[in-house]
Motif scaffolding. Structure first.
Motif, PDB file in Angstrom:
ATOM      1  N   ALA B   3       0.846  -1.192   0.000  1.00 32.09           N
ATOM      2  CA  ALA B   3       0.000   0.000   0.000  1.00 32.09           C
ATOM      3  C   ALA B   3       0.884   1.244   0.000  1.00 32.09           C
ATOM      4  N   ALA B   4       0.347   2.325  -0.559  1.00 33.33           N
ATOM      5  CA  ALA B   4       1.043   3.616  -0.508  1.00 33.33           C
ATOM      6  C   ALA B   4       1.173   4.019   0.962  1.00 33.33           C
ATOM      7  N   ARG B   5       2.380   4.387   1.357  1.00 37.18           N
ATOM      8  CA  ARG B   5       2.611   4.675   2.778  1.00 37.18           C
ATOM      9  C   ARG B   5       2.456   6.155   3.085  1.00 37.18           C
ATOM     10  N   ILE B   6       1.668   6.442   4.099  1.00 41.62           N
ATOM     11  CA  ILE B   6       1.505   7.804   4.610  1.00 41.62           C
ATOM     12  C   ILE B   6       2.375   7.920   5.870  1.00 41.62           C
ATOM     13  N   ILE B   7       3.322   8.866   5.834  1.00 39.60           N
ATOM     14  CA  ILE B   7       4.355   8.905   6.874  1.00 39.60           C
ATOM     15  C   ILE B   7       4.436  10.289   7.522  1.00 39.60           C
ATOM     16  N   PRO B   8       3.800  10.480   8.660  1.00 37.62           N
ATOM     17  CA  PRO B   8       3.996  11.737   9.392  1.00 37.62           C
ATOM     18  C   PRO B   8       5.414  11.808   9.964  1.00 37.62           C
ATOM     19  N   CYS B   9       5.967  12.990   9.918  1.00 38.89           N
ATOM     20  CA  CYS B   9       7.307  13.210  10.469  1.00 38.89           C
ATOM     21  C   CYS B   9       7.184  14.125  11.689  1.00 38.89           C
ATOM     22  N   LEU B  10       7.723  13.679  12.801  1.00 40.40           N
ATOM     23  CA  LEU B  10       7.676  14.472  14.025  1.00 40.40           C
ATOM     24  C   LEU B  10       9.071  15.006  14.337  1.00 40.40           C
ATOM     25  N   ASP B  11       9.166  16.301  14.540  1.00 43.58           N
ATOM     26  CA  ASP B  11      10.433  16.887  14.982  1.00 43.58           C
ATOM     27  C   ASP B  11      10.514  16.739  16.499  1.00 43.58           C
ATOM     28  N   VAL B  12      11.659  16.280  16.947  1.00 46.79           N
ATOM     29  CA  VAL B  12      11.853  16.033  18.371  1.00 46.79           C
ATOM     30  C   VAL B  12      13.068  16.827  18.843  1.00 46.79           C
ATOM     31  N   ALA B  13      12.934  17.438  20.006  1.00 47.07           N
ATOM     32  CA  ALA B  13      14.083  18.113  20.627  1.00 47.07           C
ATOM     33  C   ALA B  13      13.979  17.916  22.128  1.00 47.07           C
ATOM     34  N   GLN B  42      -4.788   7.307  14.002  1.00 40.48           N
ATOM     35  CA  GLN B  42      -5.255   7.880  12.738  1.00 40.48           C
ATOM     36  C   GLN B  42      -5.034   6.956  11.539  1.00 40.48           C
ATOM     37  N   GLY B  43      -4.118   5.992  11.702  1.00 36.28           N
ATOM     38  CA  GLY B  43      -3.846   5.085  10.597  1.00 36.28           C
ATOM     39  C   GLY B  43      -2.587   5.400   9.816  1.00 36.28           C
ATOM     40  N   ALA B  44      -1.664   6.152  10.438  1.00 39.07           N
ATOM     41  CA  ALA B  44      -0.357   6.367   9.790  1.00 39.07           C
ATOM     42  C   ALA B  44       0.291   5.007   9.542  1.00 39.07           C
ATOM     43  N   ASP B  45       1.012   4.892   8.427  1.00 38.98           N
ATOM     44  CA  ASP B  45       1.628   3.615   8.080  1.00 38.98           C
ATOM     45  C   ASP B  45       3.023   3.470   8.660  1.00 38.98           C
ATOM     46  N   GLU B  46       3.595   4.574   9.040  1.00 41.88           N
ATOM     47  CA  GLU B  46       4.965   4.580   9.511  1.00 41.88           C
ATOM     48  C   GLU B  46       5.201   5.970  10.098  1.00 41.88           C
ATOM     49  N   LEU B  47       6.160   6.085  11.009  1.00 35.10           N
ATOM     50  CA  LEU B  47       6.482   7.395  11.565  1.00 35.10           C
ATOM     51  C   LEU B  47       7.977   7.651  11.425  1.00 35.10           C
ATOM     52  N   VAL B  48       8.302   8.919  11.236  1.00 36.18           N
ATOM     53  CA  VAL B  48       9.703   9.338  11.264  1.00 36.18           C
ATOM     54  C   VAL B  48       9.868  10.337  12.403  1.00 36.18           C
ATOM     55  N   PHE B  49      10.843  10.077  13.253  1.00 41.32           N
ATOM     56  CA  PHE B  49      11.178  11.011  14.326  1.00 41.32           C
ATOM     57  C   PHE B  49      12.510  11.650  13.977  1.00 41.32           C
ATOM     58  N   TYR B  50      12.467  12.956  13.826  1.00 45.28           N
ATOM     59  CA  TYR B  50      13.669  13.678  13.422  1.00 45.28           C
ATOM     60  C   TYR B  50      14.166  14.466  14.621  1.00 45.28           C
ATOM     61  N   ASP B  51      15.273  14.012  15.190  1.00 45.30           N
ATOM     62  CA  ASP B  51      15.819  14.690  16.365  1.00 45.30           C
ATOM     63  C   ASP B  51      16.597  15.915  15.910  1.00 45.30           C
ATOM     64  N   ILE B  52      15.915  17.051  15.904  1.00 46.14           N
ATOM     65  CA  ILE B  52      16.528  18.267  15.365  1.00 46.14           C
ATOM     66  C   ILE B  52      17.565  18.854  16.319  1.00 46.14           C
ATOM     67  N   SER B  53      17.555  18.375  17.559  1.00 48.56           N
ATOM     68  CA  SER B  53      18.530  18.906  18.510  1.00 48.56           C
ATOM     69  C   SER B  53      19.861  18.177  18.392  1.00 48.56           C
ATOM     70  N   ALA B  54      19.874  17.088  17.609  1.00 51.35           N
ATOM     71  CA  ALA B  54      21.054  16.230  17.633  1.00 51.35           C
ATOM     72  C   ALA B  54      22.130  16.649  16.644  1.00 51.35           C
ATOM     73  N   SER B  55      21.758  16.857  15.385  1.00 49.29           N
ATOM     74  CA  SER B  55      22.779  16.863  14.344  1.00 49.29           C
ATOM     75  C   SER B  55      23.713  18.071  14.296  1.00 49.29           C
ATOM     76  N   PRO B  56      23.180  19.290  14.294  1.00 45.02           N
ATOM     77  CA  PRO B  56      24.095  20.412  14.054  1.00 45.02           C
ATOM     78  C   PRO B  56      25.203  20.522  15.090  1.00 45.02           C
ATOM     79  N   GLU B  57      24.900  20.172  16.324  1.00 48.66           N
ATOM     80  CA  GLU B  57      25.928  20.288  17.365  1.00 48.66           C
ATOM     81  C   GLU B  57      26.819  19.059  17.418  1.00 48.66           C
ATOM     82  N   GLY B  58      26.558  18.088  16.542  1.00 53.71           N
ATOM     83  CA  GLY B  58      27.401  16.903  16.514  1.00 53.71           C
ATOM     84  C   GLY B  58      27.110  15.913  17.622  1.00 53.71           C
ATOM     85  N   ARG B  59      25.952  16.062  18.245  1.00 51.56           N
ATOM     86  CA  ARG B  59      25.585  15.098  19.273  1.00 51.56           C
ATOM     87  C   ARG B  59      24.753  13.981  18.658  1.00 51.56           C
ATOM     88  N   SER B  60      24.696  12.877  19.330  1.00 45.25           N
ATOM     89  CA  SER B  60      23.820  11.814  18.863  1.00 45.25           C
ATOM     90  C   SER B  60      22.474  11.937  19.564  1.00 45.25           C
TER      91      SER B  60
END
Lengths: 193, 254
Positions: B3-13, B42-60
């Motif tokens: 099925a076509a996947r509907i993927i909400p993306c959540l920004d996390v900090a 709601q029936g999302a097929d998959e979720l993406v969590f984007y840790d926006i606090s992690a990358s620019p400062e070089g942290r994991s």
């Protein structure tokens, strides 16, 4: 019931164990052969490479144990593929508990590989907790041969066995731990069987 | 076929869900669990969590919330942001994430893709690409999480997508930056070109503002469509979106 999840030091142990916990059964995650031998039911999970997985199984002396288990054994994804004779992934011998080989899926226009996402099933035996038309979540680049053990299949350019069953063995190519209500029903049916 | 996947993306900090204008600060909009439960329901097929606090400062990424999400939900999810090494990816996957998504670190050291694919399998490895249309074609941008650090990566999008797949990426998230946040629709032509040029699934990202945009992305060959604003602001309920897509002849999971 004592449920054991085989710990080979890799793979999606956490999410598989959590799926059973959501159903009220707390599994023991263990790599100790005697603990596995004493469990009522055993789950062989696995995400990763078949060659690496088989090397881990052999290094830990687990191949004879897994071959001789009499209690229900559920292989999930790579764990299911390891039940077969051989895989094209790194071209290694697997446990040989089910006849047939595991072969690479071929990408084609409009059919990318990995086969990733929710595919509908055609189910031959609903006692596995699934019905035709249920969507379950797949994420794999290799699939086992279709054969007499297949009880549910998806279609991805060729028939993709989604559930195989033979004697004490059950295999799920899809991820029941990430397949919403159908996944729960499948695990529940396996626990109850 | 899936099925076509509907993927909400959540920004996390800091272990919370945040929302904000890109490059201009973020606002806490609630706990991760409540947002996650909402999208699953709601029936999302998959979720993406984007840790926006992690990358620019070089942290994991912080791992505790990943395990909480993994315990809660029974649909797949991936974690993006701040994964720079094989061991960091291993920790994220061990915490229960189904996939790791890497972007700038893969550009810095493309061998990282191979290392992750070798140890965890391609199906766990997503490469995110921020693509920007330039007069001469589409180019890859790097460090886009920070206005100060954002720069051209010195690569063409199509070539980088093909290289990432050849190195073992199991999925490409193609984020078209010009469309991001403006809700005028996915860059359908670019999405089609990339989807036809790589053997792995391509997820469209950037620009979703109406149900028709999702339809167009799937018609262009996207395996999934990722969006943030239209879902977070409750502009498009997922059940209605799926009903619409089904009425257009696109297979969805309901």
């Amino acid at each position: 019931m004592r449920l054991a999840v085989v710990d080979l030091g890799f793979g999606n142990l956490g999410s598989v164990a959590m799926a059973f916990e959501r159903l009220g059964v707390v599994p023991e995650v263990t790599g100790e052969p005697e603990r596995l031998a004493g469990a009522d039911k055993v789950v062989l999970p696995g995400v990763g490479h078949a060659g690496y997985a088989m090397r881990q199984i052999k290094a830990r002396g687990m191949a004879p144990l897994l071959r001789e288990l009499k209690q229900p054994l559920l292989g999930i994804c790579l764990g299911m593929q390891l039940l077969f004779e051989r895989t094209e992934e790194e071209d290694v011998d697997c446990l040989g508990l089910l006849p047939g080989a595991v072969r690479r899926l071929e990408a084609a226009a409009g059919r990318p590989v990995p086969h990733m996402g929710w595919s509908p099933l055609e189910v031959a035996d609903e006692s596995i907790g699934l019905a035709s038309g249920d969507h379950v979540y797949f994420a794999h680049s290799f699939a086992c041969d279709d054969g007499t053990a297949t009880v549910a299949r998806a279609d991805y350019g060729r028939p993709v066995p989604a559930v195989v069953r033979s004697g004490n063995l059950t295999g799920a190519q899809f991820h029941p731990e990430r397949s919403s209500a159908p996944g729960r029903r499948f695990l529940q049916a396996w626990l109850a069987a | 076929m899936p099925a076509a996947r509907i993927i909400p993306c959540l920004d996390v900090a800091g272990g919370r869900v945040v929302k904000g204008v890109r490059f201009a600060g973020h606002r806490d909009v609630g706990g991760i669990e409540e947002h996650t439960a909402f999208y699953v329901e709601q029936g999302a097929d998959e979720l993406v969590f984007y840790d926006i606090s992690a990358s620019p400062e070089g942290r994991s990424v912080d791992l505790s919330w990943i395990e909480r999400v993994a315990r809660l939900i029974d649909i797949p999810f991936s974690v993006a942001g701040g994964i720079r090494t094989r061991d960091q990816a291993a920790a994220v996957l061990a915490a229960g994430a189904d996939k790791v998504s890497i972007n700038s670190p893969a550009l810095e050291r493309p061998e990282l893709i191979e290392e992750l694919a070798r140890d965890f399998g391609s199906q766990c490895v997503v490469v995110g690409i921020d693509s920007l249309r330039e007069p001469d074609g589409y180019i890859v941008k790097q460090y886009t999480g920070s206005a100060a650090a954002s720069r051209a990566a010195g690569r063409l999008t199509l070539e980088w997508a093909q290289e990432a797949a050849a190195r073992g990426a199991g999925e490409i998230v193609l984020n078209c930056m010009a469309e991001d946040g403006v809700r005028h629709g996915y860059d359908v032509g670019h999405t089609r070109t990339v989807a036809e040029s790589v053997p792995v699934p391509v997820i469209a990202s950037g620009g979703a503002g109406a149900p028709e945009h999702f339809r167009d992305a799937f018609a262009a060959g996207a395996s999934g469509a990722l969006a943030a604003t239209v879902f977070h602001d409750r502009l498009i309920p997922i059940p209605e979106l799926k009903e619409y897509l089904a009425s257009c002849g696109i297979a969805v999971r309901r």
